[in-house]
Write a protein that holds these residues in place. Structure first.
Motif, PDB file in Angstrom:
ATOM      1  N   ALA A 133      24.522  35.640   2.070  1.00 53.15           N
ATOM      2  CA  ALA A 133      23.817  36.955   2.748  1.00 53.15           C
ATOM      3  C   ALA A 133      24.558  36.959   3.861  1.00 53.15           C
ATOM      4  N   HIS A 134      24.384  36.000   4.704  1.00 52.61           N
ATOM      5  CA  HIS A 134      25.239  35.760   6.012  1.00 52.61           C
ATOM      6  C   HIS A 134      26.628  36.562   6.060  1.00 52.61           C
ATOM      7  N   VAL A 135      27.295  35.933   4.991  1.00 49.91           N
ATOM      8  CA  VAL A 135      28.758  36.450   4.828  1.00 49.91           C
ATOM      9  C   VAL A 135      28.741  37.996   4.840  1.00 49.91           C
ATOM     10  N   ILE A 136      27.824  38.565   3.808  1.00 53.81           N
ATOM     11  CA  ILE A 136      27.923  40.059   3.422  1.00 53.81           C
ATOM     12  C   ILE A 136      27.311  40.834   4.729  1.00 53.81           C
ATOM     13  N   GLY A 137      26.453  40.191   5.440  1.00 49.61           N
ATOM     14  CA  GLY A 137      25.785  41.067   6.620  1.00 49.61           C
ATOM     15  C   GLY A 137      26.248  40.779   7.734  1.00 49.61           C
ATOM     16  N   GLN A 138      27.360  39.954   8.103  1.00 46.41           N
ATOM     17  CA  GLN A 138      27.763  39.374   9.429  1.00 46.41           C
ATOM     18  C   GLN A 138      28.306  40.514  10.163  1.00 46.41           C
ATOM     19  N   ALA A 139      28.781  41.754   9.685  1.00 43.48           N
ATOM     20  CA  ALA A 139      29.398  42.728  10.477  1.00 43.48           C
ATOM     21  C   ALA A 139      28.234  43.861  10.996  1.00 43.48           C
ATOM     22  N   PHE A 140      27.019  43.511  10.313  1.00 40.07           N
ATOM     23  CA  PHE A 140      26.061  44.598  10.654  1.00 40.07           C
ATOM     24  C   PHE A 140      24.773  43.627  11.633  1.00 40.07           C
ATOM     25  N   VAL A 141      24.408  44.165  12.640  1.00 36.83           N
ATOM     26  CA  VAL A 141      23.702  43.295  13.470  1.00 36.83           C
ATOM     27  C   VAL A 141      22.084  42.828  12.857  1.00 36.83           C
ATOM     28  N   VAL A 142      21.472  43.864  12.282  1.00 33.28           N
ATOM     29  CA  VAL A 142      20.174  43.550  11.713  1.00 33.28           C
ATOM     30  C   VAL A 142      20.408  42.672  10.524  1.00 33.28           C
ATOM     31  N   PRO A 143      21.061  42.998   9.449  1.00 28.54           N
ATOM     32  CA  PRO A 143      21.192  41.945   8.410  1.00 28.54           C
ATOM     33  C   PRO A 143      21.572  40.499   8.836  1.00 28.54           C
ATOM     34  N   HIS A 144      22.602  40.498   9.815  1.00 28.99           N
ATOM     35  CA  HIS A 144      23.201  39.258  10.296  1.00 28.99           C
ATOM     36  C   HIS A 144      21.975  38.350  11.201  1.00 28.99           C
ATOM     37  N   ALA A 145      21.151  39.231  11.733  1.00 29.55           N
ATOM     38  CA  ALA A 145      19.979  38.556  12.548  1.00 29.55           C
ATOM     39  C   ALA A 145      19.040  38.092  11.511  1.00 29.55           C
ATOM     40  N   ARG A 146      18.925  38.662  10.544  1.00 26.21           N
ATOM     41  CA  ARG A 146      17.939  38.414   9.307  1.00 26.21           C
ATOM     42  C   ARG A 146      18.221  37.143   8.596  1.00 26.21           C
ATOM     43  N   SER A 147      19.348  37.164   8.347  1.00 28.68           N
ATOM     44  CA  SER A 147      20.094  35.835   7.679  1.00 28.68           C
ATOM     45  C   SER A 147      19.876  34.794   8.410  1.00 28.68           C
ATOM     46  N   HIS A 148      19.956  34.699   9.619  1.00 28.30           N
ATOM     47  CA  HIS A 148      19.878  33.722  10.578  1.00 28.30           C
ATOM     48  C   HIS A 148      18.183  33.275  10.772  1.00 28.30           C
TER      49      HIS A 148
ATOM     50  N   ARG B  89      15.011  19.703  10.307  1.00 30.78           N
ATOM     51  CA  ARG B  89      16.368  19.281  11.137  1.00 30.78           C
ATOM     52  C   ARG B  89      16.401  20.394  12.215  1.00 30.78           C
ATOM     53  N   PRO B  90      15.787  19.674  13.315  1.00 30.55           N
ATOM     54  CA  PRO B  90      15.548  20.332  14.536  1.00 30.55           C
ATOM     55  C   PRO B  90      16.965  20.717  15.173  1.00 30.55           C
ATOM     56  N   VAL B  91      18.132  19.828  15.063  1.00 31.89           N
ATOM     57  CA  VAL B  91      19.187  20.424  15.779  1.00 31.89           C
ATOM     58  C   VAL B  91      19.693  21.557  14.982  1.00 31.89           C
ATOM     59  N   ALA B  92      19.826  21.606  13.873  1.00 28.12           N
ATOM     60  CA  ALA B  92      20.356  22.877  12.893  1.00 28.12           C
ATOM     61  C   ALA B  92      19.293  24.025  13.373  1.00 28.12           C
ATOM     62  N   ALA B  93      18.093  23.716  13.515  1.00 28.56           N
ATOM     63  CA  ALA B  93      16.982  24.968  13.652  1.00 28.56           C
ATOM     64  C   ALA B  93      17.698  25.447  15.264  1.00 28.56           C
ATOM     65  N   VAL B  94      17.818  24.420  16.116  1.00 26.26           N
ATOM     66  CA  VAL B  94      18.347  25.282  17.459  1.00 26.26           C
ATOM     67  C   VAL B  94      19.591  25.902  17.332  1.00 26.26           C
ATOM     68  N   GLY B  95      20.505  25.366  16.457  1.00 27.71           N
ATOM     69  CA  GLY B  95      21.679  26.298  16.140  1.00 27.71           C
ATOM     70  C   GLY B  95      21.154  27.519  15.641  1.00 27.71           C
ATOM     71  N   GLN B  96      20.397  27.783  14.853  1.00 25.19           N
ATOM     72  CA  GLN B  96      20.208  29.170  14.270  1.00 25.19           C
ATOM     73  C   GLN B  96      19.286  30.111  15.329  1.00 25.19           C
ATOM     74  N   ILE B  97      18.474  29.337  16.305  1.00 26.73           N
ATOM     75  CA  ILE B  97      17.854  30.021  17.315  1.00 26.73           C
ATOM     76  C   ILE B  97      19.016  30.701  18.230  1.00 26.73           C
ATOM     77  N   ILE B  98      20.040  29.812  18.463  1.00 26.98           N
ATOM     78  CA  ILE B  98      21.094  30.110  19.479  1.00 26.98           C
ATOM     79  C   ILE B  98      21.856  31.444  18.795  1.00 26.98           C
ATOM     80  N   ARG B  99      21.861  31.366  17.418  1.00 28.23           N
ATOM     81  CA  ARG B  99      22.942  32.603  16.764  1.00 28.23           C
ATOM     82  C   ARG B  99      21.998  33.833  16.591  1.00 28.23           C
ATOM     83  N   ILE B 100      20.677  33.727  16.601  1.00 25.59           N
ATOM     84  CA  ILE B 100      19.825  34.581  16.577  1.00 25.59           C
ATOM     85  C   ILE B 100      19.844  35.498  17.817  1.00 25.59           C
TER      86      ILE B 100
END
Length: 74
Positions: free
Chosen positions: A36-51, A63-74
């Motif tokens: 879903a991330h790959v499909i939506g990465q060019a679009f802000v809302v779908p990209h943020a939703r996938s993250h 997995r706290p380190v991976a969770a922080v990584g997702q927070i940064i991406r959002i």
């Protein structure tokens, strides 16, 4: 804006991920969210939703380190 084919593919991957999450199958759920991330990465809302959904999975995986990584991406 996503074209109808992209939207259908994105929505399908999110729906499949949610089904797996509901069953506690977090590995396959995350795989669908990655697609879903790959499909939506060019679009802000779908990209943020996938993250956002990936963040929820990483929290469930404890997995706290991976969770922080997702927070940064959002």
């Amino acid at each position: 804006m996503m074209n109808p084919i992209q939207r259908a593919a994105f929505d399908n991957e999110v729906a499949l991920a949610k089904q797996f999450i509901g069953r506690g199958a977090l590995e396959p759920a995350f795989g669908h969210l990655e697609r879903a991330h790959v499909i939506g990465q060019a679009f802000v809302v779908p990209h943020a939703r996938s993250h956002w959904l990936m963040l929820k999975v990483e929290c469930r995986r404890r997995r706290p380190v991976a969770a922080v990584g997702q927070i940064i991406r959002i």
